[in-house]
Write an enzyme that holds these catalytic residues in place. Structure first.
Site, mmCIF file in Angstrom:
data_model
loop_
_atom_site.group_PDB
_atom_site.id
_atom_site.type_symbol
_atom_site.label_atom_id
_atom_site.label_comp_id
_atom_site.label_asym_id
_atom_site.label_seq_id
_atom_site.Cartn_x
_atom_site.Cartn_y
_atom_site.Cartn_z
ATOM 1 N N GLY A 184 -56.500 5.124 -15.078
ATOM 2 C CA GLY A 184 -56.832 3.850 -14.445
ATOM 3 C C GLY A 184 -57.616 2.945 -15.367
ATOM 4 N N TYR A 234 -54.952 6.935 -12.531
ATOM 5 C CA TYR A 234 -55.893 7.969 -12.078
ATOM 6 C C TYR A 234 -56.881 8.243 -13.210
ATOM 7 C CZ TYR A 234 -57.166 12.406 -9.668
ATOM 8 O OH TYR A 234 -57.817 13.427 -9.013
ATOM 9 N N CYS A 235 -58.186 8.112 -12.925
ATOM 10 C CA CYS A 235 -59.258 8.423 -13.871
ATOM 11 C C CYS A 235 -59.088 7.602 -15.153
ATOM 12 C CB CYS A 235 -59.298 9.929 -14.137
ATOM 13 S SG CYS A 235 -60.766 10.500 -15.031
ATOM 14 N N ILE A 236 -59.034 8.239 -16.326
ATOM 15 C CA ILE A 236 -58.871 7.474 -17.567
ATOM 16 C C ILE A 236 -57.523 6.760 -17.587
ATOM 17 C CG2 ILE A 236 -57.870 9.371 -18.906
ATOM 18 C CD1 ILE A 236 -59.439 8.387 -21.320
ATOM 19 N N PHE A 268 -57.382 5.253 -8.902
ATOM 20 C CA PHE A 268 -57.971 6.472 -8.349
ATOM 21 C C PHE A 268 -59.157 6.873 -9.231
ATOM 22 C CE2 PHE A 268 -53.523 8.183 -6.881
ATOM 23 C CZ PHE A 268 -53.455 7.191 -5.931
#
Length: 578
Positions: free
Chosen positions: A320, A316-318, A344
């Protein structure tokens, strides 16, 4: 009155004491560097030399509108009432929703003049021929920050809501506002960070973040939580989810009805989630490479616990972005234990910086570099402040008005509580991320160095699914899409959810609130073409993703109960504050 005066005196002393504890920051993190001001001055001088008529035209337009408005208001004030033009459009700016802004001559005078000033400032900034598009973007952003800061709603004498509240409460609202101000400054060690939520209304592990599970591994950088199954059988292939370490993982487990963690478990999966350490100065030398090592370590633990040779990974975000680094390194090492990857709202292509452009230039990054060199960490208060000014009216000025001028208590809102529960960032990791990924864009270019390998998005070849969010201002979906398009996977899918960075992801099927778009596997013609060819589906994207994931998760096996480990979920790291 006497009691209130005594309270004000005591609160003023506390405020002065709290402000004296404010740490000194490098000028680079407090505002744009001198180079932007110099460039703006040079652009203005150039315009005076080459196009003086243009500047005079702007001035004539501004002063003409100002004098016309002043003359009209003089007439209205003389009458003691405001006669609105028949064709006047309704006020769309929610800051001016109080009817007095339209009906009272004084407040209408202030509001309209503010709008005239704001328009003139925006036109003047946009009209300058700056040295680069980046400088033009930064000047526009700074201009808008100044305009928002000087809105009449931000000052007691020109805010009818605040004046009315003070009269209704005989000044009690102002005293409570001062109490709120002192509380915020004291809580944040001398920094002024507006509380967005009532912190006393929530307790992680008690009324939010309550999904049952156990901490099955504990390492210097993370705790690994295995959540308890809710079905008799589960897919053979487990899931390990890597949230961002900028905030706490329980965004995915706020309440049972919107908990993605509970929903995934209910679909018949063995789910592991990483809960990141909230670092202090002792983590100063922790790098992005160390986080990649933590990913590999967590995968080792999942493989050991489940005795499965394959797993599905989610970032998710960083989280990812770093998953991309990890997958690239694994591919170069010949490690194929990840069956599929899901991203994400993940950025891997930083060629366009969007709303973060003002914060990713050398002056700001050098300021952060100096901060972390001195303190060992990039403090959570600075991170929160930076992110808040991307939406200043909603996350800074609006809450400040309600709290400090209206004397209102912050709302008991779980999402805003989580938003304020940020973590510090290790110094070296912060510089690695800003320099190597955001500024140099090494994941797309020459490769980011990880444990002796130069890793790029082209090293990612396994099946993947990426989710972007339509109004995401942190990881704009088109930027996310471009990164996915450059990955070498033959089996890849992109899903576009309605709403933003959080609400678009935390979008349970039961709510039936936001829909999503699914498109073809054509990543060759740009995000707009992909969007035009996509199909809209009502409701959450979660079932669409789960159907894709189920095909890559093996047969059903008896449910796995977590081992005793290091205590119950949500663990101990999630409670850490520094």
């Amino acid at each position: 009155m006497t009691e209130n005066l005594e309270r004000i005196e005591s609160l003023t002393q506390r405020l002065a004491a709290a402000l004296s504890r404010r740490p000194m920051h490098d000028p680079g993190v407090e505002g744009p560097g001198a180079d932007l001001m110099v460039n703006a001055g040079m652009a203005m001088a150039k315009m005076w030399a080459e196009q003086p008529a243009r500047i005079l035209e702007q001035q004539v337009k501004f002063w003409g509108a100002t004098f016309a408005h002043y003359a009209e208001m003089q007439s209205q004030l003389a009458k003691g009432k405001l006669t609105a033009p028949a064709d006047e459009e309704p006020e769309k700016d929610k800051r001016f929703k109080n009817p007095l802004w339209q009906s009272h001559p004084y407040f209408n005078l202030v509001k309209t003049q503010y709008q005239i000033n704001a328009q003139a400032m925006r036109e003047a900034a946009a009209g300058l021929d700056m040295a680069s598009e980046v400088d033009q973007h930064r000047l526009g952003w700074l201009t808008n920050q100044i305009i928002d800061m000087f809105a009449p709603t931000n000052f007691f004498a020109t805010n009818p809501d605040a004046i009315e509240r003070a009269l209704e409460t005989e000044g009690e609202s102002l005293v409570k506002g001062l109490e709120n101000l002192v509380r915020d400054v004291e809580t944040n060690g001398g920094e002024l960070v507006v509380s967005l939520a009532d912190r006393s209304a929530f307790a992680v592990g008690e009324n939010i973040g309550t999904a049952p599970g156990r901490v099955v591994r504990q390492a210097p950088l993370y705790e690994l939580i295995q959540f308890s199954p809710s079905t008799e059988s589960v897919h053979a292939t487990p899931i390990v989810l890597f949230p961002p370490w900028i905030n706490k993982f329980y965004i995915l487990d706020l309440k049972p009805e919107n908990s993605m963690i509970r929903w995934i478990v209910d679909q018949g999966y063995t789910l592991f989630v990483v809960s990141w350490k909230n670092p202090d100065a002792s983590y100063a030398e922790t790098s992005l490479e160390d986080y990649v090592s933590a990913y590999l370590s967590a995968m080792d633990a999942v493989e050991e616990i489940t005795a499965q040779p394959k797993l599905n990974a989610v970032g998710y975000c960083i989280g990812g972005t770093t998953l991309t680094l990890t997958l690239g390194l694994m591919a170069q090492r010949g490690d194929d234990r990840v069956e599929s990857a899901t991203f994400f709202t993940t950025l891997t292509d930083f060629s366009e910086q969007g709303e973060f452009t003002p914060f990713l230039q050398d002056d700001f990054v050098e300021g952060i570099t100096a901060e972390v060199a001195r303190n060992g960490i990039f403090a959570s208060q600075l991170m929160t402040r930076t992110m808040s000014f991307l939406r200043a009216n909603d996350l800074v000025w609006g809450p400040a008005i309600r709290s400090y001028m209206m004397g209102e208590a912050p709302p008991a809102f779980d999402l805003l509580y989580w938003n304020g529960d940020a973590t510090n960032l290790p110094g070296k990791m912060t510089v690695d991320y800003l320099r190597g990924l955001c500024q140099q864009n090494l994941l797309i270019g020459d490769g980011f160095p990880v444990h002796g390998h130069n890793v790029s998005v082209k090293d990612v070849t396994l099946p993947l699914c990426a989710i972007g969010c339509e109004t995401d201002h942190i990881a704009p979906w088109k930027y996310s899409w471009r990164g996915v398009a450059q990955m070498a996977s033959k089996d890849k899918r992109f899903i576009l959810s309605e709403s933003g960075h959080i609400a678009g992801i935390v979008n349970p099927p039961s709510k039936k609130k936001y829909g999503h778009y699914t498109g073809s596997s054509d990543f060759a013609h740009g995000p707009d073409a992909w969007r035009e060819g996509s199909k809209f589906a009502a409701g959450s994207w979660w079932p669409t993703w789960e159907a894709w994931l189920a095909e890559r998760s093996g047969d059903m096996v008896p449910a796995r109960q977590p081992e005793e480990g290091f205590g119950p979920a949500p663990g101990s790291y999630v409670h850490e504050r520094h």
